[in-house]
Design a protein around this motif. Structure first.
Motif, PDB file in Angstrom:
ATOM      1  N   ARG A  35      -5.545  46.705  -5.538  1.00 15.72           N
ATOM      2  CA  ARG A  35      -6.753  46.588  -4.708  1.00 15.72           C
ATOM      3  C   ARG A  35      -6.573  45.603  -3.560  1.00 15.72           C
ATOM      4  NH1 ARG A  35     -11.561  43.393  -5.083  1.00 15.72           N
ATOM      5  NH2 ARG A  35     -13.194  44.439  -3.894  1.00 15.72           N
ATOM      6  N   ARG A  36      -5.938  44.485  -3.812  1.00 19.76           N
ATOM      7  CA  ARG A  36      -5.733  43.494  -2.753  1.00 19.76           C
ATOM      8  C   ARG A  36      -4.957  44.097  -1.585  1.00 19.76           C
ATOM      9  NH1 ARG A  36      -1.571  40.485  -1.366  1.00 19.76           N
ATOM     10  NH2 ARG A  36      -0.429  40.995  -3.252  1.00 19.76           N
ATOM     11  N   ASP A  37      -3.882  44.810  -1.887  1.00 14.06           N
ATOM     12  CA  ASP A  37      -3.079  45.425  -0.831  1.00 14.06           C
ATOM     13  C   ASP A  37      -3.838  46.545  -0.127  1.00 14.06           C
ATOM     14  OD1 ASP A  37      -0.995  43.686  -1.288  1.00 14.06           O
ATOM     15  OD2 ASP A  37       0.150  45.099  -2.521  1.00 14.06           O
ATOM     16  N   THR A  80     -21.301  64.547  -9.639  1.00 15.13           N
ATOM     17  CA  THR A  80     -21.991  65.496 -10.515  1.00 15.13           C
ATOM     18  C   THR A  80     -21.361  65.600 -11.898  1.00 15.13           C
ATOM     19  OG1 THR A  80     -20.677  67.399  -9.782  1.00 15.13           O
ATOM     20  CG2 THR A  80     -22.668  66.874  -8.514  1.00 15.13           C
ATOM     21  N   GLN A  81     -20.246  64.936 -12.107  1.00 20.52           N
ATOM     22  CA  GLN A  81     -19.564  65.001 -13.398  1.00 20.52           C
ATOM     23  C   GLN A  81     -19.586  63.634 -14.063  1.00 20.52           C
ATOM     24  OE1 GLN A  81     -15.604  66.643 -13.298  1.00 20.52           O
ATOM     25  NE2 GLN A  81     -15.083  65.810 -15.285  1.00 20.52           N
ATOM     26  N   GLN A  82     -20.131  63.594 -15.263  1.00 20.57           N
ATOM     27  CA  GLN A  82     -20.140  62.339 -16.023  1.00 20.57           C
ATOM     28  C   GLN A  82     -18.713  62.024 -16.464  1.00 20.57           C
ATOM     29  OE1 GLN A  82     -22.294  62.314 -19.789  1.00 20.57           O
ATOM     30  NE2 GLN A  82     -23.223  60.381 -19.156  1.00 20.57           N
ATOM     31  N   VAL A  83     -18.342  60.746 -16.363  1.00 23.33           N
ATOM     32  CA  VAL A  83     -17.002  60.323 -16.742  1.00 23.33           C
ATOM     33  C   VAL A  83     -17.072  59.133 -17.695  1.00 23.33           C
ATOM     34  CG1 VAL A  83     -15.920  61.139 -14.599  1.00 23.33           C
ATOM     35  CG2 VAL A  83     -16.768  58.785 -14.737  1.00 23.33           C
ATOM     36  N   VAL A  84     -15.977  58.943 -18.405  1.00 26.31           N
ATOM     37  CA  VAL A  84     -15.808  57.764 -19.251  1.00 26.31           C
ATOM     38  C   VAL A  84     -14.674  56.957 -18.642  1.00 26.31           C
ATOM     39  CG1 VAL A  84     -15.220  56.888 -21.535  1.00 26.31           C
ATOM     40  CG2 VAL A  84     -16.594  58.977 -21.311  1.00 26.31           C
ATOM     41  N   VAL A  85     -14.979  55.706 -18.301  1.00 22.99           N
ATOM     42  CA  VAL A  85     -13.994  54.798 -17.732  1.00 22.99           C
ATOM     43  C   VAL A  85     -13.514  53.869 -18.844  1.00 22.99           C
ATOM     44  CG1 VAL A  85     -13.660  52.889 -16.099  1.00 22.99           C
ATOM     45  CG2 VAL A  85     -15.006  54.890 -15.433  1.00 22.99           C
ATOM     46  N   THR A  86     -12.210  53.781 -18.994  1.00 22.18           N
ATOM     47  CA  THR A  86     -11.606  52.860 -19.953  1.00 22.18           C
ATOM     48  C   THR A  86     -10.780  51.853 -19.172  1.00 22.18           C
ATOM     49  OG1 THR A  86     -11.493  54.608 -21.614  1.00 22.18           O
ATOM     50  CG2 THR A  86     -10.110  52.661 -21.982  1.00 22.18           C
ATOM     51  N   CYS A  87     -11.055  50.577 -19.422  1.00 17.50           N
ATOM     52  CA  CYS A  87     -10.345  49.503 -18.729  1.00 17.50           C
ATOM     53  C   CYS A  87      -9.177  49.007 -19.586  1.00 17.50           C
ATOM     54  CB  CYS A  87     -11.300  48.344 -18.431  1.00 17.50           C
ATOM     55  SG  CYS A  87     -12.611  48.811 -17.283  1.00 17.50           S
ATOM     56  N   HIS A  88      -8.241  48.338 -18.935  1.00 15.59           N
ATOM     57  CA  HIS A  88      -7.066  47.804 -19.626  1.00 15.59           C
ATOM     58  C   HIS A  88      -7.447  46.843 -20.750  1.00 15.59           C
ATOM     59  CE1 HIS A  88      -4.259  49.643 -16.873  1.00 15.59           C
ATOM     60  NE2 HIS A  88      -4.917  49.143 -15.852  1.00 15.59           N
ATOM     61  N   ASP A  89      -8.593  46.155 -20.601  1.00 12.71           N
ATOM     62  CA  ASP A  89      -9.019  45.195 -21.630  1.00 12.71           C
ATOM     63  C   ASP A  89      -9.809  45.843 -22.768  1.00 12.71           C
ATOM     64  OD1 ASP A  89     -11.523  45.672 -20.541  1.00 12.71           O
ATOM     65  OD2 ASP A  89     -11.800  43.639 -19.765  1.00 12.71           O
ATOM     66  N   GLY A  90      -9.919  47.179 -22.755  1.00 15.01           N
ATOM     67  CA  GLY A  90     -10.603  47.895 -23.831  1.00 15.01           C
ATOM     68  C   GLY A  90     -12.051  48.246 -23.548  1.00 15.01           C
ATOM     69  N   ARG A  91     -12.648  47.667 -22.511  1.00 15.42           N
ATOM     70  CA  ARG A  91     -14.035  48.012 -22.169  1.00 15.42           C
ATOM     71  C   ARG A  91     -14.114  49.482 -21.799  1.00 15.42           C
ATOM     72  NH1 ARG A  91     -15.613  45.316 -17.153  1.00 15.42           N
ATOM     73  NH2 ARG A  91     -13.394  45.357 -16.761  1.00 15.42           N
ATOM     74  N   THR A  92     -15.228  50.102 -22.128  1.00 19.65           N
ATOM     75  CA  THR A  92     -15.484  51.479 -21.713  1.00 19.65           C
ATOM     76  C   THR A  92     -16.885  51.555 -21.131  1.00 19.65           C
ATOM     77  OG1 THR A  92     -16.346  52.173 -23.857  1.00 19.65           O
ATOM     78  CG2 THR A  92     -13.976  52.486 -23.479  1.00 19.65           C
ATOM     79  N   ALA A  93     -17.068  52.515 -20.271  1.00 18.22           N
ATOM     80  CA  ALA A  93     -18.383  52.770 -19.682  1.00 18.22           C
ATOM     81  C   ALA A  93     -18.480  54.259 -19.411  1.00 18.22           C
ATOM     82  CB  ALA A  93     -18.572  51.981 -18.397  1.00 18.22           C
ATOM     83  N   THR A 103     -17.193  51.158  -3.121  1.00 16.53           N
ATOM     84  CA  THR A 103     -16.397  50.921  -1.923  1.00 16.53           C
ATOM     85  C   THR A 103     -15.391  49.813  -2.205  1.00 16.53           C
ATOM     86  OG1 THR A 103     -17.969  49.293  -1.066  1.00 16.53           O
ATOM     87  CG2 THR A 103     -18.287  51.584  -0.369  1.00 16.53           C
ATOM     88  N   GLY A 104     -14.383  49.726  -1.365  1.00 13.75           N
ATOM     89  CA  GLY A 104     -13.421  48.633  -1.457  1.00 13.75           C
ATOM     90  C   GLY A 104     -12.685  48.549  -2.781  1.00 13.75           C
ATOM     91  N   GLY A 105     -12.456  49.702  -3.414  1.00 10.49           N
ATOM     92  CA  GLY A 105     -11.712  49.696  -4.668  1.00 10.49           C
ATOM     93  C   GLY A 105     -12.506  49.251  -5.874  1.00 10.49           C
ATOM     94  N   GLN A 106     -13.819  49.284  -5.768  1.00  5.89           N
ATOM     95  CA  GLN A 106     -14.714  48.932  -6.872  1.00  5.89           C
ATOM     96  C   GLN A 106     -15.521  50.170  -7.237  1.00  5.89           C
ATOM     97  OE1 GLN A 106     -14.410  46.048  -8.287  1.00  5.89           O
ATOM     98  NE2 GLN A 106     -14.625  44.347  -6.884  1.00  5.89           N
ATOM     99  N   PHE A 120     -16.132  48.166 -11.473  1.00  2.00           N
ATOM    100  CA  PHE A 120     -14.865  48.246 -12.165  1.00  2.00           C
ATOM    101  C   PHE A 120     -13.791  48.306 -11.086  1.00  2.00           C
ATOM    102  CE2 PHE A 120     -18.057  50.342 -14.788  1.00  2.00           C
ATOM    103  CZ  PHE A 120     -17.922  49.647 -15.987  1.00  2.00           C
ATOM    104  N   SER A 121     -12.953  47.305 -11.024  1.00  2.00           N
ATOM    105  CA  SER A 121     -11.886  47.277 -10.026  1.00  2.00           C
ATOM    106  C   SER A 121     -10.883  48.369 -10.326  1.00  2.00           C
ATOM    107  CB  SER A 121     -11.187  45.922 -10.046  1.00  2.00           C
ATOM    108  OG  SER A 121     -10.019  45.963  -9.244  1.00  2.00           O
ATOM    109  N   ILE A 122     -10.375  48.983  -9.283  1.00  2.40           N
ATOM    110  CA  ILE A 122      -9.346  50.016  -9.437  1.00  2.40           C
ATOM    111  C   ILE A 122      -8.155  49.480 -10.219  1.00  2.40           C
ATOM    112  CG2 ILE A 122      -8.151  49.550  -7.250  1.00  2.40           C
ATOM    113  CD1 ILE A 122      -7.976  52.644  -6.902  1.00  2.40           C
ATOM    114  N   ASP A 123      -7.904  48.164 -10.123  1.00  2.00           N
ATOM    115  CA  ASP A 123      -6.799  47.547 -10.853  1.00  2.00           C
ATOM    116  C   ASP A 123      -7.072  47.433 -12.343  1.00  2.00           C
ATOM    117  OD1 ASP A 123      -5.504  47.149  -8.425  1.00  2.00           O
ATOM    118  OD2 ASP A 123      -6.142  45.061  -8.242  1.00  2.00           O
ATOM    119  N   ASP A 124      -8.337  47.346 -12.735  1.00  3.98           N
ATOM    120  CA  ASP A 124      -8.710  47.141 -14.132  1.00  3.98           C
ATOM    121  C   ASP A 124      -8.855  48.432 -14.919  1.00  3.98           C
ATOM    122  OD1 ASP A 124      -8.745  44.433 -13.602  1.00  3.98           O
ATOM    123  OD2 ASP A 124     -10.922  44.371 -13.282  1.00  3.98           O
TER     124      ASP A 124
END
Length: 130
Positions: A35-37, A80-93, A103-106, A120-124
């Motif tokens: 994300r920083r780059d 229009t499509q529900q998604v499940v996001v899983t982060c590297h630390d185990g969090r899900t949403a 915006t901005g990778g978030q 949720f950062s694109i990196d996470d």
């Protein structure tokens, strides 16, 4: 002195070379960059990519590492499509991507109850599934 057909051939070669660079260097870089780059690059995007809109190119290519967020033929997130996001630390949403807020990778999601989750950062993010 070059004749007109030589100039057109040189221009066609230049255009083909630029398209090849975009497909083989720039897009793959966006798909892997942190994300920083990506944020640093966004400020220089017109120098790198011409007049292309960063939201439709840089960020679209960056988010393409998670294909479930995008819809074929659209340059934004598929809201229009529900998604499940899983982060590297185990969090899900679970929720629907919000293109306006993301915006901005978030990434922001709108849950079934109408509340917002994120950013949720694109990196996470480890994965995105439907």
């Amino acid at each position: 002195m070059q004749n007109k057909s030589d100039s057109l051939r040189d221009f066609a070669t230049l255009v083909a070379s630029r398209r090849d660079w975009i497909e083989t260097v720039l897009k793959p870089w966006c798909e892997r960059a942190n994300r920083r780059d990506l944020l640093l690059t966004e400020g220089e995007w017109t120098d790198l990519a011409g007049r292309a809109d960063p939201a439709k190119t840089l960020w679209h290519w960056a988010w393409s590492r998670f294909p479930k967020l995008l819809s074929e033929g659209l340059h934004g997130m598929n809201e229009t499509q529900q998604v499940v996001v899983t982060c590297h630390d185990g969090r899900t949403a679970c929720g629907y991507p919000d293109s306006r807020l993301s915006t901005g990778g978030q990434l922001y999601l709108i849950r079934e109850d109408g509340q917002t989750d994120g950013p949720f950062s694109i990196d996470d993010i480890e994965s995105v599934s439907a």
